[in-house]
Design a protein around this motif. Sequence first.
Motif, PDB file in Angstrom:
ATOM      1  N   THR A   1      10.740   3.443   5.324  1.00  0.00           N
ATOM      2  CA  THR A   1      10.100   4.347   4.360  1.00  0.00           C
ATOM      3  C   THR A   1      10.749   4.171   2.988  1.00  0.00           C
ATOM      4  O   THR A   1      11.949   4.421   2.816  1.00  0.00           O
ATOM      5  CB  THR A   1      10.227   5.807   4.818  1.00  0.00           C
ATOM      6  N   ASP A   2       9.952   3.712   2.015  1.00  0.00           N
ATOM      7  CA  ASP A   2      10.455   3.432   0.657  1.00  0.00           C
ATOM      8  C   ASP A   2      11.698   2.540   0.698  1.00  0.00           C
ATOM      9  O   ASP A   2      12.675   2.761  -0.035  1.00  0.00           O
ATOM     10  CB  ASP A   2      10.752   4.735  -0.081  1.00  0.00           C
TER      11      ASP A   2
ATOM     12  N   ARG B   1      -1.846  -7.900   6.103  1.00  0.00           N
ATOM     13  CA  ARG B   1      -0.489  -7.554   5.673  1.00  0.00           C
ATOM     14  C   ARG B   1       0.389  -8.818   5.686  1.00  0.00           C
ATOM     15  O   ARG B   1       0.413  -9.559   6.675  1.00  0.00           O
ATOM     16  CB  ARG B   1       0.114  -6.495   6.597  1.00  0.00           C
TER      17      ARG B   1
ATOM     18  N   THR C   1       3.698  -5.782   2.804  1.00  0.00           N
ATOM     19  CA  THR C   1       2.535  -4.928   2.545  1.00  0.00           C
ATOM     20  C   THR C   1       2.686  -3.614   3.303  1.00  0.00           C
ATOM     21  O   THR C   1       2.958  -3.621   4.502  1.00  0.00           O
ATOM     22  CB  THR C   1       1.246  -5.637   2.998  1.00  0.00           C
ATOM     23  N   PRO C   2       2.521  -2.461   2.644  1.00  0.00           N
ATOM     24  CA  PRO C   2       2.619  -1.173   3.357  1.00  0.00           C
ATOM     25  C   PRO C   2       1.591  -1.078   4.482  1.00  0.00           C
ATOM     26  O   PRO C   2       0.481  -1.612   4.372  1.00  0.00           O
ATOM     27  CB  PRO C   2       2.352  -0.144   2.268  1.00  0.00           C
TER      28      PRO C   2
ATOM     29  N   LYS D   1      -2.699   1.936   3.529  1.00  0.00           N
ATOM     30  CA  LYS D   1      -3.123   1.336   2.265  1.00  0.00           C
ATOM     31  C   LYS D   1      -2.932   2.259   1.053  1.00  0.00           C
ATOM     32  O   LYS D   1      -2.443   1.824   0.002  1.00  0.00           O
ATOM     33  CB  LYS D   1      -4.590   0.920   2.376  1.00  0.00           C
TER      34      LYS D   1
ATOM     35  N   ASN E   1      -1.253   5.353   0.809  1.00  0.00           N
ATOM     36  CA  ASN E   1      -0.164   6.338   0.785  1.00  0.00           C
ATOM     37  C   ASN E   1       0.692   6.190  -0.473  1.00  0.00           C
ATOM     38  O   ASN E   1       0.978   5.078  -0.926  1.00  0.00           O
ATOM     39  CB  ASN E   1       0.722   6.165   2.022  1.00  0.00           C
TER      40      ASN E   1
ATOM     41  N   GLU F   1       5.500   4.465   0.522  1.00  0.00           N
ATOM     42  CA  GLU F   1       5.282   3.196   1.221  1.00  0.00           C
ATOM     43  C   GLU F   1       6.045   3.166   2.543  1.00  0.00           C
ATOM     44  O   GLU F   1       7.247   3.459   2.599  1.00  0.00           O
ATOM     45  CB  GLU F   1       5.729   2.023   0.344  1.00  0.00           C
ATOM     46  N   GLN F   2       5.332   2.824   3.587  1.00  0.00           N
ATOM     47  CA  GLN F   2       5.930   2.639   4.903  1.00  0.00           C
ATOM     48  C   GLN F   2       5.564   1.243   5.408  1.00  0.00           C
ATOM     49  O   GLN F   2       4.378   0.925   5.553  1.00  0.00           O
ATOM     50  CB  GLN F   2       5.441   3.715   5.879  1.00  0.00           C
ATOM     51  N   LYS F   3       6.599   0.441   5.635  1.00  0.00           N
ATOM     52  CA  LYS F   3       6.393  -0.956   6.007  1.00  0.00           C
ATOM     53  C   LYS F   3       6.970  -1.228   7.394  1.00  0.00           C
ATOM     54  O   LYS F   3       8.045  -0.737   7.737  1.00  0.00           O
ATOM     55  CB  LYS F   3       7.049  -1.877   4.975  1.00  0.00           C
TER      56      LYS F   3
END
Length: 376
Positions: free
Chosen positions: A182-183, A334, A355-356, A359, A361, A364-366
């Motif tokens: 997260t971030d 992604r 890429t998160p 799409k 949010n 960003e959660q990757k």
Amino acid sequence: MKYSIAFLAFLWITTGYSQIRIEREGEHLEEKEKISKATDQSLKAFDYKVSQIAVDIQNTTVREKEHLRIRVDSINNLIETNVLTEERGQTLKSKFAKEASDRIEKEVVRMQDSLTNVVQSRVNYAMKNGEFLKVADTTKRAATIMIGGTYDSHQKKGEHILGERRSNLRVQLMYGISNLATDGAFANSEIRYIPSNFVQFGLHVKTRLLKHSNLLYLRYGIAWEYSNLKPSGHRLFEVQNGQTVLADYDERFTKSRLALGSFQIPIYLEFDFTPKKIDSKTGRAYFLSERSLRLGFGGYVNFGNSSGKQVYRYKDQGTYRVKQRTDLDIDKTRFGVGSYIGYRSWAVQFQYELTPLFKHNTIEQKVWSLGLRVDI
């Protein structure tokens, strides 16, 4: 070797039979008028015997040539290290060359006697048989003697594999843990670390990029990946006000997971530190991969869909298991980067998507993953 060339030329002409169609003379022949079974078998036997003689000559010549090359290389090494003088080395080279030539000549003479017997047997058969034959399809004539693969072939007939081709197919299996950053932060995730997992199955082509070195390979292919992200607490992914978030539920709601399936196209550069091998018989180098430490760096692209399948359980006068597919605004395409370190067929691989996952949010959660991989 005054008649060796003429002899081998004769073998080349005669061994063309197996690619030439032989028929009885005449047009529009009925089935009963075609070449007899006895004549066909006789021609095939003749072709096989002549081919065998040519193969014996070829193998003898190649074998003597290879033995001579090894001796000459040894003499050159001795000259370079001042163990032998240049004059003495040249004398030995001439001696060994003469010995090899004499052995080849002796073998040719012996095979000439065998060929004479084969031809005489064919003449005797023709005198007893009244069929008049013709040759067709001469424009496609080709000799059928199999000389055998070159040294760089993947495998020599009757011998062990000496080396790999520059490109080889690999089957890849990988299993490990996956989660969301997260971030950019990997800690304090709302996804459970150990229970969240993934599995990947793929087919890769591995190509050696350097002709004379085993160091650098290009690895590319296609894989199928299935991930399970399991939220902590009693929560489920939902879309609220255009944002995909984890919504809280009461204690009746348990064991939820988000299942993500995607196809992956990876491209990696692999550094393989397996040293090249030297054939003790010929002194030539050959290459085998994945026999030592190796490192890989590269990237990939995942192709999925915008929906995710959520599986959860809840209790309400009984326990229920629900499978639900909803649009969670997941990015369909992604991109990611990855690296791995391995020894022989096993490797530990890390993947991180640039890429998160969701799409639109604002946070960003990757997806990232760490797994154990085996290449077969």
